[in-house]
Enzyme design. Structure first.
Site, PDB file in Angstrom:
ATOM      1  N   CYS A   1      -6.250 -13.706 -11.002  1.00 30.14           N
ATOM      2  CA  CYS A   1      -6.016 -12.373 -10.180  1.00 30.14           C
ATOM      3  C   CYS A   1      -7.063 -11.249 -10.921  1.00 30.14           C
ATOM      4  O   CYS A   1      -6.725 -11.343 -11.962  1.00 30.14           O
ATOM      5  CB  CYS A   1      -4.974 -12.106  -9.998  1.00 30.14           C
ATOM      6  SG  CYS A   1      -4.487 -10.687  -8.861  1.00 30.14           S
TER       7      CYS A   1
ATOM      8  N   GLU B   1      -7.455   0.392  -4.511  1.00 33.35           N
ATOM      9  CA  GLU B   1      -8.450  -0.303  -3.468  1.00 33.35           C
ATOM     10  C   GLU B   1      -7.618  -0.611  -2.268  1.00 33.35           C
ATOM     11  O   GLU B   1      -6.217  -0.859  -2.356  1.00 33.35           O
ATOM     12  CB  GLU B   1      -8.885  -1.605  -3.903  1.00 33.35           C
ATOM     13  CG  GLU B   1      -9.851  -1.608  -5.068  1.00 33.35           C
ATOM     14  CD  GLU B   1     -10.206  -2.535  -5.816  1.00 33.35           C
ATOM     15  OE1 GLU B   1     -10.682  -3.694  -5.000  1.00 33.35           O
ATOM     16  OE2 GLU B   1     -10.435  -2.760  -6.876  1.00 33.35           O
TER      17      GLU B   1
ATOM     18  N   CYS C   1      -1.307 -12.843 -13.378  1.00 27.60           N
ATOM     19  CA  CYS C   1      -1.478 -14.210 -12.681  1.00 27.60           C
ATOM     20  C   CYS C   1      -2.902 -14.672 -13.156  1.00 27.60           C
ATOM     21  O   CYS C   1      -3.938 -13.849 -13.162  1.00 27.60           O
ATOM     22  CB  CYS C   1      -1.406 -14.311 -11.297  1.00 27.60           C
ATOM     23  SG  CYS C   1       0.186 -13.782 -10.586  1.00 27.60           S
TER      24      CYS C   1
HETATM   25  N1  SAH Z   1       1.551  -9.228  -6.221  1.00 29.46           N
HETATM   26  C1  SAH Z   1       1.782  -9.557  -4.578  1.00 29.46           C
HETATM   27  C2  SAH Z   1       0.623  -8.858  -3.891  1.00 29.46           C
HETATM   28  C3  SAH Z   1      -0.756  -8.908  -4.164  1.00 29.46           C
HETATM   29  S1  SAH Z   1      -1.887 -10.141  -4.345  1.00 29.46           S
HETATM   30  C4  SAH Z   1       1.632 -11.006  -4.711  1.00 29.46           C
HETATM   31  O1  SAH Z   1       1.458 -11.836  -5.695  1.00 29.46           O
HETATM   32  O2  SAH Z   1       1.883 -11.488  -3.739  1.00 29.46           O
HETATM   33  C5  SAH Z   1      -2.226 -10.670  -2.809  1.00 29.46           C
HETATM   34  C6  SAH Z   1      -2.489 -12.355  -2.651  1.00 29.46           C
HETATM   35  O3  SAH Z   1      -3.861 -12.507  -3.150  1.00 29.46           O
HETATM   36  C7  SAH Z   1      -1.633 -12.956  -3.299  1.00 29.46           C
HETATM   37  O4  SAH Z   1      -1.137 -13.967  -2.713  1.00 29.46           O
HETATM   38  C8  SAH Z   1      -2.169 -13.457  -4.612  1.00 29.46           C
HETATM   39  O5  SAH Z   1      -1.632 -14.479  -5.542  1.00 29.46           O
HETATM   40  C9  SAH Z   1      -3.734 -13.402  -4.073  1.00 29.46           C
HETATM   41  N2  SAH Z   1      -4.818 -13.855  -4.849  1.00 29.46           N
HETATM   42  C10 SAH Z   1      -5.037 -12.961  -6.105  1.00 29.46           C
HETATM   43  N3  SAH Z   1      -6.291 -13.353  -6.777  1.00 29.46           N
HETATM   44  C11 SAH Z   1      -6.794 -14.100  -6.060  1.00 29.46           C
HETATM   45  C12 SAH Z   1      -7.871 -14.960  -6.030  1.00 29.46           C
HETATM   46  N4  SAH Z   1      -8.973 -14.854  -7.012  1.00 29.46           N
HETATM   47  N5  SAH Z   1      -8.326 -15.687  -4.853  1.00 29.46           N
HETATM   48  C13 SAH Z   1      -7.382 -15.901  -3.905  1.00 29.46           C
HETATM   49  N6  SAH Z   1      -6.422 -15.358  -3.756  1.00 29.46           N
HETATM   50  C14 SAH Z   1      -5.954 -14.397  -4.839  1.00 29.46           C
END
Ligand code: SAH
Length: 344
Positions: free
Chosen positions: A119, A92, A116
């Protein structure tokens, strides 16, 4: 087996073409087709002879990144793509409009192994790394579809960019090339969940991209629950690496802090975070958690988010609350791919 021609750097491509007995100007033409014009086939390369195009087609392939689904937000014009890759995998990307230009958020892996807890991208596990050409291909496909230039890139889509470091470095080199997309490294942001050795590598290489850390918690107790990677490199180790980065590069660092109700959104968390970041040239981005169907996280109240940011600001830490874009099209990454896999 055919080689992935779009993932060679400028010098690598030149060496390949020399090995085929081609002069440098040919290699320049091919680089131009691949990286400036985003050619999807050798046939398009109209200034090459038919026999050369056929020869190239026998030896190489151009990785594809085809639009499978596209959504445009009626609220703010944010565009979200589900792209299909050469091997049928999905990723995406999101294009957002800001005052200073268009920004694309690209994926760096198919799936993610970071796990995480909040996520969507990590739910189905990790499939494979994206090649440098596939990371870049997302920009070409979006630009061609939209008909305007994209000036900024954030590596915040599916995947952990620093877990695919080599390809990400090649991607930086190619998009920055004046003969290619010519995107300034200063207009690129790389986001990481905290792969500490790679943060030191970025520091040492002095690559002038902007670094963002997904911190999300002020201490190990909370962060261990949210991010398994914290068992390997904890909050203090990350912050030490960040301080070194700022010291060596003189660049400001950003922290992403996704607020989840009753998990990491208390005033005590804000104070602890302010204490840990004290004196660092940094910025904290507060993000209301995005609801992911499979996850049971609740969004913090606006009041709590505001309170959190005020505590940081009073302690002298720069903080902003992230504006949500594309909320009507599931713009946060991982959710479309997830849906597609489910219906398969
Ligand atoms: N792996 C990298 C980049 C991808 S995620 C990282 O961890 O930084 C991009 C951002 O979106 C990250 O800060 C992640 O923690 C956040 N993120 C992921 N799922 C989310 C959610 N459900 N709500 C808000 N932010 C989220």
């Amino acid at each position: 087996m055919k080689k992935d021609i779009k993932s060679f750097t400028y010098d690598e491509l030149n060496n390949e073409m020399i090995s085929l007995g081609l002069p440098r100007f040919r290699s320049n033409q091919i680089f131009d087709w691949l990286h400036k014009r985003g050619a999807v086939s050798f046939e398009e390369m109209s200034n090459l002879s038919k026999s050369l195009r056929e020869e190239l087609n026998d030896l190489y392939y151009i990785s594809s990144c085809e639009i499978e689904e596209k959504y445009v937000s009626e609220i703010d014009g944010t565009v979200k793509y589900l792209f299909k890759l050469t091997d049928g995998e999905y990723i995406e990307s999101v294009v957002m409009k800001y005052k200073y230009g268009h920004t694309v958020c690209v994926s760096t892996q198919v799936g993610c192994r970071m796990g995480c807890s909040f996520c969507a991208s990590t739910l189905g596990g990790f499939k494979r790394n994206l090649s440098a050409g596939e990371i870049e291909g997302q920009i070409h496909s979006a630009q061609k579809d939209l008909g305007f230039r994209i000036s900024n890139v954030v590596l915040m889509g599916i995947g952990e960019p620093l877990d695919n470091f080599e390809n990400v470095l090649k991607f930086f080199e190619n998009v920055n090339n004046k003969k290619g997309l010519n995107i300034s490294l200063r207009s690129i942001t790389v986001s990481t969940c905290g792969i500490v050795p790679r943060i030191y590598d970025l520091t040492e290489k002095k690559i002038p991209v902007t670094l963002t850390i997904s911190l999300h918690a002020p201490n190990d107790e909370i962060r261990n629950h949210m991010m398994p990677i914290n068992a390997k490199w904890n909050v203090d180790e990350i912050i030490r690496a960040c301080r070194e980065y700022v010291k060596q590069t003189g660049k400001r660092i950003s922290f992403e802090y996704t607020l989840i109700k009753d998990v990491n959104d208390t005033p005590a968390c804000a104070s602890e975070l302010a204490h840990k970041l004290k004196g660092m040239l940094c910025h904290v981005n507060l993000i209301p958690v995005n609801d992911v169907k499979e996850r049971k996280n609740s969004v913090s109240s606006n009041e709590n988010i505001y309170k959190f940011s005020e505590i940081l600001k009073k302690a002298g830490i720069n903080a902003t609350i992230r504006r949500t874009l594309g909320s009507d099209i599931n713009a946060s990454c991982g959710q479309l791919r997830r849906k597609r896999i489910e219906v398969k």
